[in-house]
Write a protein that holds these residues in place. Structure first.
Motif, PDB file in Angstrom:
ATOM      1  N   CYS A 160      -0.822   2.716   4.907  1.00  0.00           N
ATOM      2  CA  CYS A 160      -1.285   1.000   4.936  1.00  0.00           C
ATOM      3  C   CYS A 160      -1.389   1.396   6.581  1.00  0.00           C
ATOM      4  O   CYS A 160      -1.006   2.220   7.298  1.00  0.00           O
ATOM      5  CB  CYS A 160      -0.502  -0.003   4.899  1.00  0.00           C
ATOM      6  SG  CYS A 160      -0.706  -1.762   4.936  1.00  0.00           S
ATOM      7  N   CYS A 165       0.849  -1.229  -0.164  1.00  0.00           N
ATOM      8  CA  CYS A 165      -0.289   0.195   0.390  1.00  0.00           C
ATOM      9  C   CYS A 165       0.350   1.492  -0.301  1.00  0.00           C
ATOM     10  O   CYS A 165       0.364   3.043  -0.331  1.00  0.00           O
ATOM     11  CB  CYS A 165      -0.926   0.421   1.434  1.00  0.00           C
ATOM     12  SG  CYS A 165      -1.439  -1.179   1.562  1.00  0.00           S
ATOM     13  N   CYS A 181      -5.432   0.565   0.835  1.00  0.00           N
ATOM     14  CA  CYS A 181      -7.569   0.043   0.577  1.00  0.00           C
ATOM     15  C   CYS A 181      -8.178   0.899   0.729  1.00  0.00           C
ATOM     16  O   CYS A 181      -8.440   1.828   1.077  1.00  0.00           O
ATOM     17  CB  CYS A 181      -7.959  -1.102   1.874  1.00  0.00           C
ATOM     18  SG  CYS A 181      -6.922  -2.351   1.885  1.00  0.00           S
TER      19      CYS A 181
HETATM   20 FE1  FES Z   1      -2.508  -1.599   3.071  1.00  0.00          FE
HETATM   21 FE2  FES Z   1      -5.966  -1.928   3.088  1.00  0.00          FE
HETATM   22  S1  FES Z   1      -3.388  -3.410   2.972  1.00  0.00           S
HETATM   23  S2  FES Z   1      -4.578  -0.806   3.598  1.00  0.00           S
END
Ligand code: FES
Length: 586
Positions: A121, A53, A194
């Protein structure tokens, strides 16, 4: 802008003695001019290939540097530990405090005047905010931004949320193996974190609500070119903040934190945000009782229609106007005079915000829900509190009494939940013990226990589940979490038995085990603790010092009230110490 503030970095680079020679000489390849009374800006980068992320944050750092140079500063990028949510065992949460300490000490130990925090993240944002709050030099947050929306067979899919959804459908035999495999390649289409209102989107949004990012920064998709523009603007702004000596302690006030709680409730934010906000506030010496979250939740309508509490994804949230619009819609509930890193107040920042899609960000008089997303429960099962995300729960289960089906820990759950002989039906309450800060350890995100396969096949989609664990911000269901005190230290959750009746009453904020006080007392007397998970290293430090969920899970020696010798020093004394703590070779 005042330029007469004495720069901290000059204690290193501005010296005329042998140490000044060393400090400048070792910073190879820069002309002398860059060391002369220019703000040195640390770029605290949580980039790592093990944190996908945040894997684009080196590019973001380059944009920040352009802004710093343009404003007359001297940018120096440095790494810290990074926390990759999908990979870290036993839980990335166990390492949040380690990262916060790394950030704090990296800032304090080095010749920097201001810091830009690059995060994304889940745990990377609160860890950086905690560390920067304790170090308390001018700081600004630049999140990496959410991914573009996932697409599967021309249908939008959200990270995490649709994994849980399709996994249940796959286990129930309603999704083919081929489709399950194809889904895997459709979920993560771009750089970024995400793209539902999970913990990453929540915490970056709350960084903005706290006043720690430039206006409109949090929700810009990672792949959007405007991400690098705002990164560059942030680089320029941090140089000005150094000249103004504008520190986190001036921004992260009680008012700012209450604003963040309001926004958390209005966006249907992750349950994890409660733990993180309590921990961040603790670094400023502010105690946040869970009752404050509930009070604010009762009086803050949820106005954003974003997965997992709604229909849309973070890309839509950005196009609708993002956090400035949310804050404008709930402005009457905010402390609009709170100061932010822009140098302006919240009210000034959001004055021109305009909503471009009222189905994504609703007006206050037409909310998605009349209360906030998360509420706090108490009762004999959770004397110090528990939380439930009512906005992502099934309405008819919010007031429910059922028979307990108990799992002693996650291994026990994994071994038995799909057993066809498991004595369970849709009205039961699934109870998971030993998933808390010490028992997990690190409160892993398995509190949204999967529905047993035999019930899925009957069409059951949700059940009441309770535990001392956490769940991913991307999750949904009628799930009671963060029960405190946890089972591993003898909280009442530890003595629940199969067949007990459990009452959940969200309207009245209750979670109770329906046994007599005498019976409860008797069972607690005979309860025996389990062996702990670690006897050495960081794991031992964590287990010996983590606070419980209602206290933010920080280490007991890190909140401001735990005593912070370094911060009690004058700036001159601190600088003297820094110069004395040089490597012995010099
Ligand atoms: Fe990194 Fe969801 S896995 S924000």
């Amino acid at each position: 802008m005042s330029n007469d503030h004495k720069l901290r970095s000059q204690e290193w680079f501005g010296r005329k003695d042998k140490l000044g020679f060393i400090h400048r000489s070792w910073m190879r390849g820069y002309p002398t001019a860059v060391f002369q009374n220019k703000p040195v800006i640390g770029i605290c980068n949580s980039w790592s290939e093990l944190t996908p992320c945040n894997s684009h944050l080196r590019d973001v750092a380059e944009a920040v540097k352009r802004g710093v140079w343009a404003a007359g500063g001297f940018p120096l990028e440095f790494p810290t530990i990074s926390l990759g949510e999908p990979y870290m065992r036993p839980s990335s949460m166990m390492f949040r405090n380690l990262m916060a300490m790394d950030v704090e000490e990296s800032i304090r130990a080095n010749p920097i005047d201001g810091v830009v925090l690059l995060c994304g993240c889940d745990k990377t944002t609160p860890a950086q905010l905690m560390g920067a709050a304790s170090a308390d030099i001018p700081s600004i947050v630049v999140p990496g931004g959410p991914m573009l929306r996932g697409m599967f067979k021309n249908k939008e899919i959200g990270s995490g949320t649709d994994v849980w959804h399709y996994w249940d459908e796959f286990r129930a035999g309603r999704v083919s193996e081929e489709d399950w495999c194809e889904l895997e390649s459709c979920m993560s289409r771009s750089v970024g974190h995400c793209m539902v209102m999970g913990t990453a989107s929540t915490m970056t949004s709350l960084a903005e609500a706290l006043g720690m990012t430039l206006t409109g920064c949090a929700n810009i998709p990672a792949a959007d070119s405007r991400r690098n523009v705002i990164a560059q603007d942030s680089g320029k702004r941090i140089v000005e903040m150094v000249h103004e000596d504008m520190r986190p302690s001036q921004i992260l006030t009680q008012d700012a934190i209450e604003n963040a709680i309001r926004v958390d409730m209005a966006i249907g934010g992750s349950t994890n945000a409660i733990i993180h906000l309590v921990a961040i506030a603790g670094r400023l010496g502010i105690k946040l009782p869970l009752s404050l979250f509930d009070e604010i939740s009762r009086t803050t309508p949820m106005i954003t229609n974003v997965v997992p509490s709604g229909e849309h994804l973070m890309e839509d949230m950005f196009y609708a106007g993002g956090i400035p619009v949310v804050m404008k819609h709930i402005a009457s509930l905010l402390h609009e005079n709170a100061v932010t890193v822009t140098g302006k107040t919240v009210g000034e920042n959001i004055a021109l915000a305009e909503c471009h899609n009222p189905s994504v960000i609703r007006p206050l008089d037409n909310p998605v829900e009349t209360e906030g997303g998360t509420v706090v429960l108490h009762g004999n099962l959770a004397p110090n509190g528990a939380v439930i995300k009512q906005s992502a729960a099934t309405k008819h289960l919010l007031n429910h009494t059922g028979r307990a089906v108990v799992f002693e820990d996650h291994d026990d759950f994994m071994a038995r939940h799909d057993d066809p002989d498991l004595d369970i039906d849709a009205d039961c309450v699934m109870v998971l013990k030993n998933g808390g800060p010490i028992g997990g350890p690190g409160m892993p995100e398995y509190g949204n226990l999967p529905i047993p396969a035999k019930l899925l096949k009957q069409g059951v989609k949700d059940m009441v589940r309770i535990s001392d664990a956490r769940m991913s911000g991307t999750s949904y269901g009628t799930v009671v979490l963060h029960i405190s005190p946890e089972a591993a230290i003898g909280g009442p959750l530890a003595i629940v038995q199969d067949g007990d009746k459990i009452e959940l009453d969200v309207e009245n904020r209750k979670i109770n085990l329906l046994i007599s006080d005498e019976e409860l007392e008797q069972r607690l007397k005979t309860w025996k603790s389990r062996p702990r998970h670690y006897d050495r290293g960081y794991g031992r430090l964590y287990i010996e010092h983590t606070l419980q969920a209602d206290e933010g899970c920080d280490f007991d020696f890190l909140p401001r009230w735990a005593g912070q010798g370094e911060l009690d020093l004058t700036e001159e004394e601190a600088a003297k110490r820094a110069s004395e703590n040089l490597p012995l070779a010099f």
